[in-house]
Design an enzyme around this catalytic site. Structure first.
Site, PDB file in Angstrom:
ATOM      1  N   GLY A  49       0.764  -1.256   0.000  1.00 41.29           N
ATOM      2  CA  GLY A  49       0.000   0.000   0.000  1.00 41.29           C
ATOM      3  C   GLY A  49       0.788   1.296   0.000  1.00 41.29           C
ATOM      4  N   GLU A 103       3.778   4.011   6.020  1.00 38.02           N
ATOM      5  CA  GLU A 103       2.558   3.211   5.858  1.00 38.02           C
ATOM      6  C   GLU A 103       1.541   3.947   4.987  1.00 38.02           C
ATOM      7  OE1 GLU A 103       0.891   0.653   5.976  1.00 38.02           O
ATOM      8  OE2 GLU A 103       1.068  -0.504   7.822  1.00 38.02           O
ATOM      9  N   ASP A 104       0.631   3.196   4.408  1.00 35.49           N
ATOM     10  CA  ASP A 104      -0.462   3.815   3.665  1.00 35.49           C
ATOM     11  C   ASP A 104      -1.533   4.372   4.599  1.00 35.49           C
ATOM     12  OD1 ASP A 104      -1.263   1.261   4.512  1.00 35.49           O
ATOM     13  OD2 ASP A 104      -1.950   0.598   2.552  1.00 35.49           O
ATOM     14  N   ASP A 107      -5.197   2.314  10.963  1.00 41.47           N
ATOM     15  CA  ASP A 107      -6.603   2.132  11.320  1.00 41.47           C
ATOM     16  C   ASP A 107      -6.646   1.815  12.825  1.00 41.47           C
ATOM     17  OD1 ASP A 107      -9.322   1.557  11.130  1.00 41.47           O
ATOM     18  OD2 ASP A 107      -9.108  -0.268  10.019  1.00 41.47           O
ATOM     19  N   LYS A 135      -6.964   7.034  10.702  1.00 40.60           N
ATOM     20  CA  LYS A 135      -8.374   7.021  11.118  1.00 40.60           C
ATOM     21  C   LYS A 135      -8.429   7.093  12.641  1.00 40.60           C
ATOM     22  CE  LYS A 135     -10.246   4.038   7.415  1.00 40.60           C
ATOM     23  NZ  LYS A 135     -10.719   2.665   7.131  1.00 40.60           N
ATOM     24  N   PHE A 156     -14.169   2.944   4.499  1.00 42.12           N
ATOM     25  CA  PHE A 156     -13.199   2.185   3.714  1.00 42.12           C
ATOM     26  C   PHE A 156     -12.835   2.970   2.456  1.00 42.12           C
ATOM     27  CE2 PHE A 156     -11.807  -0.988   0.650  1.00 42.12           C
ATOM     28  CZ  PHE A 156     -10.838  -1.650   1.390  1.00 42.12           C
ATOM     29  N   ASP A 163      -5.941  -0.582  -1.895  1.00 43.33           N
ATOM     30  CA  ASP A 163      -6.729  -1.471  -2.737  1.00 43.33           C
ATOM     31  C   ASP A 163      -8.018  -1.937  -2.080  1.00 43.33           C
ATOM     32  OD1 ASP A 163      -5.331  -3.151  -0.775  1.00 43.33           O
ATOM     33  OD2 ASP A 163      -6.171  -4.833  -1.894  1.00 43.33           O
ATOM     34  N   ARG A 169      -5.401   0.375  -6.694  1.00 44.27           N
ATOM     35  CA  ARG A 169      -4.152   0.989  -6.234  1.00 44.27           C
ATOM     36  C   ARG A 169      -3.639   2.062  -7.184  1.00 44.27           C
ATOM     37  NH1 ARG A 169      -2.241  -2.257  -2.054  1.00 44.27           N
ATOM     38  NH2 ARG A 169      -2.543  -4.497  -2.230  1.00 44.27           N
TER      39      ARG A 169
HETATM   40  P1  5GP Z   1      -4.488  -1.527  11.311  1.00 45.81           P
HETATM   41  O1  5GP Z   1      -3.535  -2.624  11.638  1.00 45.81           O
HETATM   42  O2  5GP Z   1      -3.987  -0.153  11.710  1.00 45.81           O
HETATM   43  O3  5GP Z   1      -5.872  -1.781  11.852  1.00 45.81           O
HETATM   44  O4  5GP Z   1      -4.739  -1.561   9.769  1.00 45.81           O
HETATM   45  C1  5GP Z   1      -3.795  -1.200   8.908  1.00 45.81           C
HETATM   46  C2  5GP Z   1      -3.953  -1.907   7.563  1.00 45.81           C
HETATM   47  O5  5GP Z   1      -5.321  -2.217   7.266  1.00 45.81           O
HETATM   48  C3  5GP Z   1      -3.501  -0.963   6.485  1.00 45.81           C
HETATM   49  O6  5GP Z   1      -2.115  -1.065   6.272  1.00 45.81           O
HETATM   50  C4  5GP Z   1      -4.341  -1.405   5.311  1.00 45.81           C
HETATM   51  O7  5GP Z   1      -3.692  -2.468   4.668  1.00 45.81           O
HETATM   52  C5  5GP Z   1      -5.628  -1.887   5.930  1.00 45.81           C
HETATM   53  N1  5GP Z   1      -6.678  -0.838   5.917  1.00 45.81           N
HETATM   54  C6  5GP Z   1      -7.218  -0.204   6.973  1.00 45.81           C
HETATM   55  N2  5GP Z   1      -8.155   0.673   6.599  1.00 45.81           N
HETATM   56  C7  5GP Z   1      -8.226   0.600   5.238  1.00 45.81           C
HETATM   57  C8  5GP Z   1      -9.018   1.273   4.245  1.00 45.81           C
HETATM   58  O8  5GP Z   1      -9.885   2.141   4.498  1.00 45.81           O
HETATM   59  N3  5GP Z   1      -8.780   0.929   2.956  1.00 45.81           N
HETATM   60  C9  5GP Z   1      -7.854   0.002   2.593  1.00 45.81           C
HETATM   61  N4  5GP Z   1      -7.710  -0.242   1.305  1.00 45.81           N
HETATM   62  N5  5GP Z   1      -7.089  -0.661   3.503  1.00 45.81           N
HETATM   63  C10 5GP Z   1      -7.281  -0.362   4.809  1.00 45.81           C
HETATM   64 MG    MG Z   2      -0.781  -1.474   4.914  1.00 47.31          MG
END
Ligand code: 5GP
Ligand code: MG
Length: 182
Positions: A49, A103-104, A107, A135, A156, A163, A169
Site C-alpha cells: 500500500g 505506511e499507507d 486504522d 483514522k 473504507f 486497494d 491501487r
Molecule cells: P491496522 O492494523 O492499523 O488496523 O490496519 C492497517 C492496515 O489495514 C492498512 O495497512 C491497510 O492495509 C488496511 N486498511 C485499513 N483501513 C483501510 C481502508 O480504508 N482501505 C484500505 N484499502 N485498507 C485499509
Molecule cells: Mg498497509
C-alpha cells in the site's frame, strides 16, 4: 472520475490528488526539519500500500537518506497459535539507525504496533511512523503515528496505493466506499 467501480462495489472520490500532494508536502516539511541533523535516516515502506505515498513523500525530502521496503506475510499457524505474522524483506542492518516506517493507512494501529515491536528488537536509534492516512476514530493503541498527511473518518477507502481486493491501487485520487451496505 467522480465514481469508480471495483469488483462488486462503488466508490466515490473523497480526496483529490491535489489535496494529497499538498498534505504530503506539509508532512515532508516537518520530517525535513526534524531529521535534517540526523545521520542518514532510513525510510522503510510497508508494501504494497505505501508505494505511491513513498514516491511522493521522497520527492520532497532534502536530506541524505536510504530507502527500503518490507512486507508483512500473514498465514495461518497451528490451531493453538492462530494467525502468524512475519516481517519480511528488510536487508539492511538497522542497528543505531534513524528509521521512518512508511505506511499507507493506520486504522486500529495493530500493524504499526507489531512492526515497530519487531524493528525495535534490532536496536535502531529511534523509529517514527509516517502514514498517508490516519483514522483516529478506529485507533486502539498507545502510540499514534507521529506523522500523518491527513486524518479521515471511519470509511473504507481506495486509491493512491490502497486497494479493494487488489484493485484500485493505481488511481491518483482517494475514493471512499459509496455504500457500506451494498
Ligand atoms: P491496522 O492494523 O492499523 O488496523 O490496519 C492497517 C492496515 O489495514 C492498512 O495497512 C491497510 O492495509 C488496511 N486498511 C485499513 N483501513 C483501510 C481502508 O480504508 N482501505 C484500505 N484499502 N485498507 C485499509
Ligand atoms: Mg498497509
Amino acid at each position: 472520475m467522480d465514481t469508480i467501480r471495483l469488483h462488486d462495489k462503488t466508490f466515490r472520490r473523497s480526496i483529490s490528488c491535489e489535496q494529497l500532494q499538498k498534505a504530503i508536502a506539509e508532512v515532508a516539511a516537518r520530517i525535513n526539519s526534524d531529521y535534517r541533523e540526523k545521520r542518514t535516516p532510513l525510510f522503510v515502506g510497508v508494501l504494497n500500500g505505501s508505494f505511491m505515498f513513498m514516491g511522493e513523500l521522497l520527492r520532497h525530502i532534502s536530506f541524505d537518506c536510504e530507502v527500503s521496503f518490507v512486507k508483512i506475510a500473514s498465514y495461518s499457524g497451528t490451531a493453538t497459535t492462530g494467525r502468524v505474522r512475519e516481517l519480511i524483506g528488510l536487508s539492511q542492518d538497522i542497528r543505531s539507525r534513524h528509521v521512518i516506517l512508511v505506511e499507507d493507512i493506520v486504522d486500529t494501529g495493530a500493524s504499526i504496533e507489531y512492526m515497530t515491536g519487531v524493528l525495535k528488537k534490532q536496536g535502531p536509534a529511534d523509529i517514527a511512523v509516517a502514514t498517508l492516512l490516519f483514522k483516529p476514530e478506529c485507533y486502539r493503541k498507545q502510540m499514534p503515528p507521529k506523522y500523518y498527511a491527513l486524518s479521515i473518518p471511519d470509511k473504507f477507502i481506495v486509491g493512491f496505493g490502497l486497494d479493494y481486493d487488489q484493485l484500485g491501487r493505481n488511481y491518483k485520487d482517494i475514493y471512499e466506499i459509496a455504500d457500506d451496505h451494498e
